[in-house]
Every structure is written in structure tokens, then in C-alpha cells.
Write a protein that holds these residues in place. Structure first.
Motif: not given
Length: 158
Positions: A2-20
Motif C-alpha cells: 500500500p502507498h504511504i498515507q500523509l496528512t494534509p499538512a504534510q502533503r501541502k509541504v511536499h506540494r510546495a517543495d515540488a513547485h520548482h
């Protein structure tokens, strides 16, 4: 797996890191092949957070690609925006080779020399200090002293 479960806050941080980030894997007309999965796995091992570009106009197919990659590679699906998929997996721990005989290597040290006049800026100089050298408080580089060898005759006479 199964894939890793993340909280919405963790997902938000990773989205911000992936932006560039730029996409590192491209999925073409053949779809999700074994070679593509292997490349995505290698990219996740190297970077941890990656973008994947899918050249398909079918949104449902892109969503299944994201879910399949997350399940099979034990990764967390971060975002699906347009034709880009963002995946994250924690980087594996790298084992350091421990060599007990290893001495410290050269290091670069920033040296500040202050002027005797108070209003001037200090002179900044980068100095390379080798493993057998040290930097004194006056800004000089001194070599470490070698241990002195004692004479065998003198030690036995006492």
C-alpha cells in the motif's frame, strides 16, 4: 504494497517543495510499462520527491497511473495537476563506510583580519587547512608537532 498515507499538512509541504521541480520521468504513448516503473523507482531513490509528465489526454488514465505507481512503488501520491503527477517517498538511509584509520582531510576556513583602524571592514580570506595543520588565534597556520623519538640508549640507562 500500500502507498504511504500523509496528512494534509504534510502533503501541502511536499506540494510546495515540488513547485520548482522539473519532470524527471516522461510517460509516453505506451503507457505505464515496466521500464517506466523502473525509472520512477530509481528517481524516487535518488531524489525522494519527483514529478512525472504523462502525455495522455485521458484524465482517468492519469489518475490510475498515479494510483498504480503509488501502490507498486510504496510512494505517496502528492498531487495530480494537469498532466503532471507528483510522488514522494522517503530517501533510503545511505550507509557510510567507516574507516578507523582515516585522518581528517583538508577543509576551507574563512579567516577575518581586522584592521587596526576601527572604521574599516575586516579583510576576508579563505584558507585551506590540511589535516595535520591548525589555525591559531592570530590567523596563522601551524603544522602539528611530530612526536619526538626517544633514544633507546637513554631510556635503558636510567
Amino acid at each position: 504494497m500500500p502507498h504511504i498515507q500523509l496528512t494534509p499538512a504534510q502533503r501541502k509541504v511536499h506540494r510546495a517543495d515540488a513547485h520548482h521541480l522539473d519532470p524527471v520521468v516522461l510517460i509516453g504513448g505506451d503507457g505505464l510499462t515496466d521500464a517506466v516503473k523502473k525509472e520512477v523507482d530509481a528517481a524516487l531513490n535518488a531524489h525522494g520527491l519527483i514529478k512525472v509528465r504523462v502525455f495522455s489526454d485521458d484524465r482517468a488514465q492519469r489518475e490510475t497511473f498515479l494510483a498504480t505507481l503509488a501502490d507498486e512503488l510504496n510512494a505517496a501520491p502528492i498531487q495530480h495537476i494537469g498532466k503532471l503527477l507528483v510522488l514522494w517517498r522517503p530517501l533510503p538511509e545511505k550507509e557510510k563506510a567507516v574507516d578507523e584509520d582515516r585522518k581528517p582531510g583538508p577543509r576551507d576556513v574563512k579567516l577575518l583580519k581586522y584592521s587596526k583602524k576601527g572604521g574599516q571592514r575586516p579583510e576576508v580570506k579563505m584558507v585551506r587547512v590540511l589535516g595535520n595543520e591548525r589555525l591559531t588565534s592570530g590567523g596563522l597556520i601551524k603544522r602539528a608537532k611530530k612526536p619526538t623519538q626517544k633514544s633507546v640508549k637513554k631510556t635503558t640507562q636510567k
